[in-house]
Design a protein around this motif. Sequence first.
Motif, PDB file in Angstrom:
ATOM      1  N   ARG A  87     -20.022  -7.444 -10.351  1.00 13.26           N
ATOM      2  CA  ARG A  87     -21.013  -7.405 -11.433  1.00 13.26           C
ATOM      3  C   ARG A  87     -20.378  -7.772 -12.776  1.00 13.26           C
ATOM      4  NH1 ARG A  87     -22.832  -2.445  -8.521  1.00 13.26           N
ATOM      5  NH2 ARG A  87     -24.682  -3.049  -7.323  1.00 13.26           N
ATOM      6  N   GLU A 186     -31.633 -11.291 -10.695  1.00 11.77           N
ATOM      7  CA  GLU A 186     -30.802 -10.099 -10.552  1.00 11.77           C
ATOM      8  C   GLU A 186     -31.035  -9.421  -9.207  1.00 11.77           C
ATOM      9  OE1 GLU A 186     -28.380  -9.297 -12.638  1.00 11.77           O
ATOM     10  OE2 GLU A 186     -28.941 -11.106 -13.737  1.00 11.77           O
ATOM     11  N   ALA A 190     -28.194  -8.788  -6.315  1.00 15.39           N
ATOM     12  CA  ALA A 190     -27.963  -7.428  -5.803  1.00 15.39           C
ATOM     13  C   ALA A 190     -28.151  -7.377  -4.290  1.00 15.39           C
ATOM     14  CB  ALA A 190     -28.909  -6.445  -6.490  1.00 15.39           C
TER      15      ALA A 190
END
Length: 211
Positions: A87, A186, A190
């Motif tokens: 991240r 995003e 993820a």
Amino acid sequence: MPRPSQALLSRQRIVETAATMIDADGLAAFSTRRLAAELGVRGPSLYNHFATKDDILDAVADAIIAGVDVSFFTTHDWRDALKLWARSYRAALTAHPNIVPFLAQGPGRRPAALHMADAVYGALVKAGWPPARATHIGAVMRYLVAGSSLGSFARGFVEDPELYAAHYPHLSQAHRLAEHQHSVDEGAFALGLDALIDGLSREYDATVAPR
């Protein structure tokens, strides 16, 4: 003694200006001639600090990678460390997407990039992963992070509902993806990261942990 009329030329100022130009105009538009003009100096002045254009790009790339947090590998289990590092890595790259194609070529001789690779590989081997598998893991993590940083999946679809309605019925809502860019991009990263770490965790539990 009179003060200089402009900031003195330094490696840091060259790197920061080059990064700003690449962020704004892309790699293809970057040149030492344009950089010198932006800095208000003659082209040869740059070569007192960098031998080539690629040396400047190396310095820009390494300055970006220097901002990636690798401390997780000394404080967390390898699974959590990989997630937290990924991240941080992606955040650094998505802030400067135009330099990603250059970064994707590998660390070369760049100190920060080599330090990052050393930290990741070292932590994986210390956790028990065979060296060859640790290399594979480092590579696949880079593919995931760099690939997801090159551009937005959501913004790759035009906002023209008639285009999809006429020819691509399964994409009838694709024109709305751009307005949901953050959640789409995003969420996809993820999902990929979680799936990758989960798969590696199962492999580790089955093949590494028993040893």
